[in-house]
Structure formats: C-alpha cells, structure tokens
Design a protein around this motif. Structure first.
Motif, PDB file in Angstrom:
ATOM      1  N   PHE A   1      -3.997   6.565 -13.874  1.00 50.01           N
ATOM      2  CA  PHE A   1      -2.868   6.003 -13.134  1.00 50.01           C
ATOM      3  C   PHE A   1      -2.104   5.003 -13.997  1.00 50.01           C
ATOM      4  N   LEU A   2      -2.843   4.155 -14.740  1.00 48.97           N
ATOM      5  CA  LEU A   2      -2.195   3.113 -15.523  1.00 48.97           C
ATOM      6  C   LEU A   2      -1.731   3.593 -16.893  1.00 48.97           C
ATOM      7  N   ALA A   3      -2.165   4.784 -17.291  1.00 48.15           N
ATOM      8  CA  ALA A   3      -1.880   5.255 -18.644  1.00 48.15           C
ATOM      9  C   ALA A   3      -0.408   5.142 -19.048  1.00 48.15           C
ATOM     10  N   PRO A   4       0.564   5.493 -18.161  1.00 52.59           N
ATOM     11  CA  PRO A   4       1.960   5.378 -18.601  1.00 52.59           C
ATOM     12  C   PRO A   4       2.341   3.960 -19.010  1.00 52.59           C
ATOM     13  N   VAL A   5       1.756   2.956 -18.343  1.00 56.57           N
ATOM     14  CA  VAL A   5       2.112   1.568 -18.655  1.00 56.57           C
ATOM     15  C   VAL A   5       1.645   1.202 -20.061  1.00 56.57           C
TER      16      VAL A   5
ATOM     17  N   LEU B   1       6.519 -12.647  -6.928  1.00 48.56           N
ATOM     18  CA  LEU B   1       7.611 -12.723  -7.905  1.00 48.56           C
ATOM     19  C   LEU B   1       7.048 -12.507  -9.302  1.00 48.56           C
ATOM     20  N   LEU B   2       5.908 -13.128  -9.562  1.00 46.57           N
ATOM     21  CA  LEU B   2       5.298 -13.038 -10.893  1.00 46.57           C
ATOM     22  C   LEU B   2       4.971 -11.599 -11.246  1.00 46.57           C
ATOM     23  N   VAL B   3       4.352 -10.870 -10.308  1.00 45.18           N
ATOM     24  CA  VAL B   3       3.916  -9.526 -10.671  1.00 45.18           C
ATOM     25  C   VAL B   3       5.010  -8.479 -10.484  1.00 45.18           C
ATOM     26  N   MET B   4       6.054  -8.798  -9.702  1.00 41.15           N
ATOM     27  CA  MET B   4       7.083  -7.784  -9.454  1.00 41.15           C
ATOM     28  C   MET B   4       8.343  -7.985 -10.268  1.00 41.15           C
ATOM     29  N   GLY B   5       8.531  -9.196 -10.819  1.00 38.38           N
ATOM     30  CA  GLY B   5       9.745  -9.468 -11.575  1.00 38.38           C
ATOM     31  C   GLY B   5       9.889  -8.483 -12.721  1.00 38.38           C
TER      32      GLY B   5
ATOM     33  N   SER C   1       2.161  -3.103 -11.689  1.00 41.34           N
ATOM     34  CA  SER C   1       2.648  -4.025 -10.659  1.00 41.34           C
ATOM     35  C   SER C   1       2.129  -3.635  -9.285  1.00 41.34           C
ATOM     36  N   ALA C   2       2.141  -2.336  -9.015  1.00 39.99           N
ATOM     37  CA  ALA C   2       1.738  -1.880  -7.679  1.00 39.99           C
ATOM     38  C   ALA C   2       0.284  -2.239  -7.408  1.00 39.99           C
ATOM     39  N   VAL C   3      -0.572  -2.054  -8.424  1.00 35.07           N
ATOM     40  CA  VAL C   3      -1.972  -2.411  -8.254  1.00 35.07           C
ATOM     41  C   VAL C   3      -2.092  -3.913  -7.988  1.00 35.07           C
TER      42      VAL C   3
ATOM     43  N   PHE D   1       0.837  -1.204   0.000  1.00 36.50           N
ATOM     44  CA  PHE D   1       0.000   0.000   0.000  1.00 36.50           C
ATOM     45  C   PHE D   1       0.870   1.252   0.000  1.00 36.50           C
ATOM     46  N   TRP D   2       1.939   1.166   0.763  1.00 37.81           N
ATOM     47  CA  TRP D   2       2.878   2.296   0.802  1.00 37.81           C
ATOM     48  C   TRP D   2       3.432   2.548  -0.600  1.00 37.81           C
ATOM     49  N   THR D   3       3.817   1.470  -1.272  1.00 38.29           N
ATOM     50  CA  THR D   3       4.330   1.593  -2.640  1.00 38.29           C
ATOM     51  C   THR D   3       3.302   2.262  -3.539  1.00 38.29           C
TER      52      THR D   3
END
Lengths: 681, 102
Positions: free
Chosen positions: A530-534, A136-140, A89-91, A48-50
């Motif tokens: 929020f996701l637009a840059p991705v 690992l899957l979502v943060m790698g 990833s953060a979401v 959440f902090w991230t």
C-alpha cells in the motif's frame, strides 16, 4: 469519494473547538466531552472512508487532493491551503482520528474529578485543537501547512501538560516541553530555509513538486551524498528529535507526564511524538540522498532506544516507565526509517500507537481507580479488582515485548531484521564498509530484551502478587468510612470500552503487514504494498540484501529466547520473591548502575549544569545587567534626556510667544527652500 | 501700456511683496501689520494680472477678483480682531500679546 470531502477531516475537530470554547463553562463534562468525541469520531469516519477509497482502488487512485484556496503567491512561489491524502497521509489520518476518538471517549470517564468540573471544557477544547493541528500536520501538502500543524501540536501539548497549571511543577513541565520543542522547531525551520535556498529558481514548498524537482535534478542539492543535502537532512532531523523526543532533546517527554493521562496517551505516545517519523517518511526521497544523515538517524534512534530502556528499568512511577518506554520505542522507529525501512518504521508507528495508547489508558484506569496513586510499589494484585483493565494491559504487554502473533512482534521484528540486512553503504556514517547495521541490530536486540524486562516488571508489580496499597477489602471494611479510600474497583464502561477496542487493535494490528515467511497469500505485506508508491523514489537508493534470508528465522528465534528469559527474570524477582528485593538487587547489579538508571543517568542535571545554568547566568549577568539595563535602556533614556536638556537649555528662546517670530522662522525656512531649489535646479 | 513688459510688472510685485512681508514681520502696531498683509495680497494680484496679460488668458484676472474679495473679508475679520485685542489690553502693540508662550 469526492476529494473535497477531505477538508471535513480537520474541519470537524476545529468546529468542536469553536463550539466548546463558545459554550465554555456552560458545557459540562458530558456535553463538552460528547461534542469533542463526536467531532473526532466523524473525522475518523471520513478518514476511514478515505483510506478505503485508496485501498479499494488498488493503485488506480494514487492520492486524493483538495485545494481550499491560494495562501501565498509571490513570484514563482505558490503556496496553497491544500490537503493531500496519499497512502501515508491516509494511514496517519486514521491512526490520529481513530485512536484519538477512543481516547476522547475514555477522557469523558477519566476527567470526572469534581475539582476539575469548571475546566473540563478547556481540556476537551484543547484535545480537539490538538487533533485539528495534528491533521494539518499529516494532511498538509506543503511545508508551511505542515509547519502550522507542527507548531500547533506543540502548543496544544504545552497547554495540556500544564492543564493543572496551579501546580508549579506541572506548569514548569509544560514550559520545558515547549522550549525543547522550540529548539527542535528552529532546526526544522533552518532545514526548510536551506532547502528553499538551495533550490534557487526551482524553489518550492510543495512536497509533490519538491519530489519531482529533486528526482529530476539531484545536483541542485549537491547530488546524492553531497554536503548540502546532508546538512538539510540533519537540520530537518533536528526538528524530529525535538518533536519525537530523541537524543538530545528527549528530556521533555518524561516530564510531560504531568498532564492528564489521556493526554499522555494521545499526544505523548500515539500521535504527536510520531510526527518526526512521519516527516522523515514524507521526505524519504530527500533523506535517502544522504547516507550520512541516514546513518545519524539510525544511530541516534538505536542509542535513544537503548538509553531510554535502561532508564525505564528502575523507575517506580508507572507513567514514567511508560514515558521512557515511549522514547525507547520511538527510537526503534527512527532506527527503522534510518536504515531505509520506511514501511517498517510506519508499521511500528501504527502498532505502537495501538499498544502504547492502550498501556497509557490502562495505567490511567489504574491511577484513576487508586485515587492518583502512580507509584507501582503501592500497587499489586490489581488483576483481581480490575479484570478488564488487567486483561487489556496484559494484551498490550504481550504486544510491546513482541510475543509471537501480537502486533508488536511483527513490527519490531521487521525493523530488527531489516536493520540486520541493510546494506552498510546506505547508512554510511562511518564509511560505506563499516558494519554499522550489525552493531545497530545488536543494540536493537538488547533493547528488546530490556523492554521485555521493564514491561514485565510493570505488569507483575501492578497486576500480580498482593495488593500493597494498604487499603484492601479487609482494610476498607475495618476503616468503615472509606471516603476516597475504597478498594480498587473496575472503571466505568466509558473507560473500558476504549481499552477493549485498543486491545483488539494491539492484538490484531499485525495483520495489516504480515511478514513474507507466513503463508498468508494476499495478506502478506499489505501495508508494504500500500505504501510502496510513496517510497518509490527512495527505492533505488536502498538495498537489504546484506544477509542471507535463511538467517531471518534463527535471528528471530534468538531474540525470542532472550525475550523469554527477560520475562522470567522479573517474574522470579517480583513474584517468586526469593528474598529481600533490595538485597538481591545489590548482589546482582553494581550500585552505580542502579542509581544511574534511577536518576536517568543525571541527564537533567547535566543539561542544567552545561546548558541551562550557563544560559541563566549569562542572561542575568550579561544580557540583563549589561546589554538590557545599560546598553538598551541607556540608549533610550540617553536620547530622551539629551532631547529634554537641549530643549530647556538651548532652544527655549525660539518659543517666545510672539506670532511674528514664528512667521519669521517660517519665512526664513521658505527662503532657504526657495534658494535651495533655485541653486539646485 | 503695451510697452510695459512682464518683467517690470513682476519686479514691482516682488518689491511690494517684500515691503509687505518686512512690515508683517517687524512692525509692532497690529493695524500696520494688517495693512502690510493687504500690501502682500495686492502684490500677488499684480503678479496674477501681469501673467494673465502676458499669456493672454483670463484666468489670472479671475483670480485677482477672487483675491480682492477674500482680502475684503480678511480685512473685516482682521479689524474685528484688532478691536477685540484693544478691548483686552487697551493696546494694539503686538509686544503685549505673547500668550502663546508655553
């Protein structure tokens, strides 16, 4: 926030696994569950902090990145153990750890069967291991680390489906899940290999570099619309069909309900099965380059959504209905990402994680309260006995059928609207002019109606009407003893607190991405911005101007009316009961359709006959009887017996026991060597 | 001595080595085999000394001395073994010792 703190997110659950595994039997349900929940909870706090760091920076901090160490370094190829937290990833991290923590908490209450007392630690260790692998899957930040997580979640899924492995059917369900997943994983690996091969000198496994390379030099993969990029995208999507239970590899998910219900909620509804969606969103810049692959994804998604919904109509096992519903909702997400609505797909992923986890946990509470009764025909009227569970389930029901204001309404509506308005050229499966988006929209809208029907049926059969379990208050009183057959009762706070929390999320989840037609000011399209840059690099390929925006409200209105009717039908059939249900059904529905839905359209039988049977026969009569027993064993045994025959028959005289003979052979050998050197120079 | 070149010395050494090797491989009497081993060792000594003179270096001489010392030790051990063999079978004929046969 210091990016190095990112590594804490997967580290906590890993620590939990180690501690619980070391304690093993010494850890009781409360200790093991407490550790596991605390670890995932801590992980959730950091997540959440991230997320907050990224949100509050308003684009100033596009992503957080931390590198632990260099894993592989060969020539130009460098692969790091590195974690990446961009908005996507953060979401995902927050969904995985947030919903995960609630489900862990719930599990402490759920896994209280004395028969499992010795193995509860195993359950919590696997659950924590799953969260670790999923993170690992979502943060790698590269394919390899993602693949480690990808396989890790598959392993944990297998371990947890077969948690009660002494039941052969459950163990088989675990194997089925693992094998179906492996088929998909193989396709995924081939896709990665092909991409790696296509890039040649520029080969990289890191997502960021890959994106830069492909955006700068699309010709490396044959350019937009090329055969090569289509093949790569389809192979990667093949992996997603396995992990995310789409046609043709969805067959494992309904069977996976053999696992404990919290497992179904965490792995087979909220997180693992969405990793295919995540992967496609992560690689959106690659997928949009192939309109054909996008068309395949959208079509498969829509067909899966429709197909699974038809099966869910008639299932009587409450968990089976939810399982097919999950397959169906995953189909919606693929429809969304397939037409290029990546944000809408992710949005539905999030809201679905909330309401489907809630539905599973609520079903688990019902099953727990009814002593492992899963057949909805033996439920009914439970709202009277289980008020909190009932109310939260009703919230989830309203969310999944898309009742206005609830989370599912916004996310499903966005997918359907963007499907309707998508430019046919970006999902050019049958050519750029073919009105595929409209057809897919019709399938999606019909599926929404089916969803409303089967979910209402589930709720009415379970929570309304009269209790049909045969052990109502009066029975229990007459029974006198009532051991294990007490009337249904509300579950403990350990279980209903997570339910209540998820109910709030299922109700308010839509707030993160309110549609543009609501006068909501800055709140409007929050997730989208929020996701637009991705998804920035895929934007040039996509357009949604195929329809007049004034159509949006009428379309939504039509859908809502149909959904309302679809709710009224089961209300009439199951609660008003105009007559014998079987008779009514026979009058309304052709028998073949009913039996087809009940028997899942015989897909399992079809696979058994067309694929598994031939493989078994071929393996037994050819691979085993001929290749293994005769060719391979024959070669090994033949070499051994030839050597033994040679030794005893012909070469035995060499060993006569006289040292001088040995010396002679030695000298002769030395002479041959000297001669060879002398002649050969 | 100055007139003798390297080659005659080497030929003599090789001849002695061959005679010794033939004896080791073909004679039955263990004492004769031991003597033939001495012959082979000394043929090597001859080659060492010949090369040392030819190259004008002392290394070969040093090695020859070492070989003699080792040969003396080897002869002592060898003769002790022959005595043990004789005690065992009252013979020093190697035909009688084929116990290495499996």
């Amino acid at each position: 926030m210091n990016p190095a703190l990112l590594s804490l997110v997967p580290l906590f659950p890993l620590l939990g696994v180690i501690v619980i595994a070391l304690l093993n039997r010494r850890a009781s349900r409360l200790v093991a569950g407490g550790i596991a929940t605390a670890m995932v909870g801590l992980s959730a706090l950091v997540s959440f902090w991230t997320l907050w760091t990224l949100v509050s920076s308003h684009g100033q901090t596009p992503m957080l990145y931390t590198r632990l160490y260099q894993w592989i370094s060969v020539g130009h190829l460098h692969v790091d153990i590195a974690f990446l937290a961009d908005p996507l990833s953060a979401v995902m991290m927050c969904v995985v750890t947030g919903v995960g923590a609630l489900i862990h908490l719930y599990s402490i209450g759920y896994m209280d069967d004395p028969a499992d007392a010795d193995s509860t630690w195993r359950f919590f260790a696997y659950m924590n291991l799953f969260v670790f692998a999923m993170l690992l899957l979502v943060m790698g930040d590269n394919f390899l680390l993602m693949f480690v997580g990808w396989e890790g979640v598959g392993l944990c899924s297998y371990l947890l489906i077969g948690f009660w492995y002494t039941n052969t059917d459950f163990a088989k369900a675990g194997k089925k899940a693992f094998i179906a997943n492996r088929v998909g994983d193989f396709s995924f690996l081939l896709g990665v290999f092909m991409l790696f091969w296509a890039l040649g000198d520029q080969a990289t496994l890191t997502f960021a570099q890959l994106q830069d390379t492909l955006v700068a030099q699309p010709q490396l993969v044959g350019g937009s619309g090329g055969t090569l990029v289509t093949a790569i995208a389809l192979l990667l999507f093949g992996g997603a069909t396995g992990k995310s239970a789409q046609i043709p590899l969805f067959v494992w998910l309904p069977d996976a309900m053999a696992g404990p219900t919290p497992v179904s909620a965490l792995i087979h509804a909220a997180t693992m099965v969405t990793s295919g969606i995540y992967m496609i969103c992560r690689l959106n810049f690659l997928f949009v380059m192939s309109p054909v692959a996008m068309g395949v994804i959208a079509t498969i998604g829509a067909l899966t959504a429709f197909f699974a919904a038809t099966v869910a109509l008639t299932q009587t096992d409450i968990k089976k209905v939810l399982a097919y519903s999950t397959v169906s909702q995953l189909g919606y997400m693929f429809l969304g990402v397939g037409v290029g609505a990546f944000t809408a797909g992710t949005f539905h992923l999030i809201t679905h994680a909330f309401f489907k986890a809630l539905l599973f946990l609520g079903a688990g509470a019902v099953i727990h309260s009814l002593h492992h009764q899963q057949d909805m025909r033996h439920m009914g009227g439970l709202l009277k006995y289980m008020k909190i569970t009932g109310v939260t389930m009703i919230v989830a029901w309203l969310a999944i059928i898309g009742f206005p204001g609830f989370s599912g309404f916004f996310s499903k509506d966005e997918i359907l609207w963007l499907t309707f308005s998508a430019n046919p050229a970006q999902i050019a499966l049958f050519g750029p002019e073919f009105p595929l988006p409209k057809i897919l929209w019709i399938i999606g809208a019909v599926t929404a109606v089916l969803t409303a029907f089967y979910m209402s049926r589930l709720i009415f059969l379970t929570f309304f009407g009269d209790y049909r379990g045969g052990h109502s208050d009066a029975d229990a009183a007459a029974d006198g003893h009532g051991h294990g057959h007490a009337p249904p009762h509300e579950v403990s706070p350990l279980m209903w607190v997570p339910l209540a929390a998820l109910a709030l999320l299922a109700m308010g989840g839509g707030l993160i991405n309110l549609p543009h037609w609501l006068p909501s000011g800055e709140m409007s399209g929050g997730l989208h911005h929020f996701l637009a840059p991705v998804f920035a690099n895929s934007a040039p390929y996509l357009s949604f101007d195929g329809a007049d925006e004034s159509l949006e409200m009428p379309i939504m209105g039509i859908t809502l009316v149909m959904v309302f009717i679809a709710v009224m039908v089961p209300w009439f059939l199951y609660l008003k009961k105009p007559g014998d249900l079987d008779e009514t059904r026979r009058e309304l529905v052709p028998d073949l359709l009913y039996r087809g839905s009940l028997n899942k359209w015989w897909i399992d039988e079809l696979y058994q006959a067309a694929i598994i049977g031939p493989i078994l026969v071929g393996s037994r009569h050819f691979l085993w009887a001929i290749v293994d027993a005769q060719l391979i064993d024959g070669a090994v045994n033949g070499v051994a017996s030839a050597m033994s025959g040679l030794s005893s028959g012909y070469s035995r005289f060499i060993q006569d026991g006289r040292v001088q003979t040995y010396a002679l052979v030695l000298a002769a050998g030395a002479a041959v060597l000297v001669f060879a050197f002398a002649v050969g120079g | 001595m100055d007139q003798v070149g390297l080659y005659p010395v080497l030929f003599t050494s090789v001849a002695l080595f061959m005679i010794g090797a033939a004896g080791v491989l073909s004679r039955r009497n263990a004492l004769i085999v031991l003597m033939c081993i001495e012959l082979m060792l000394n043929s090597v000594n001859l080659a060492f000394v010949g090369f040392a003179r030819h190259l004008g270096q002392a290394d070969g001489h040093v090695f020859a001395i070492f070989v003699m010392a080792v040969a003396a030790a080897e002869a002592a051990v060898g003769l002790a073994l022959v005595i043990l063999l004789f005690r065992h079978k009252a013979s020093v004929d190697l035909e009688n010792f084929t116990m290495l046969k499996g």
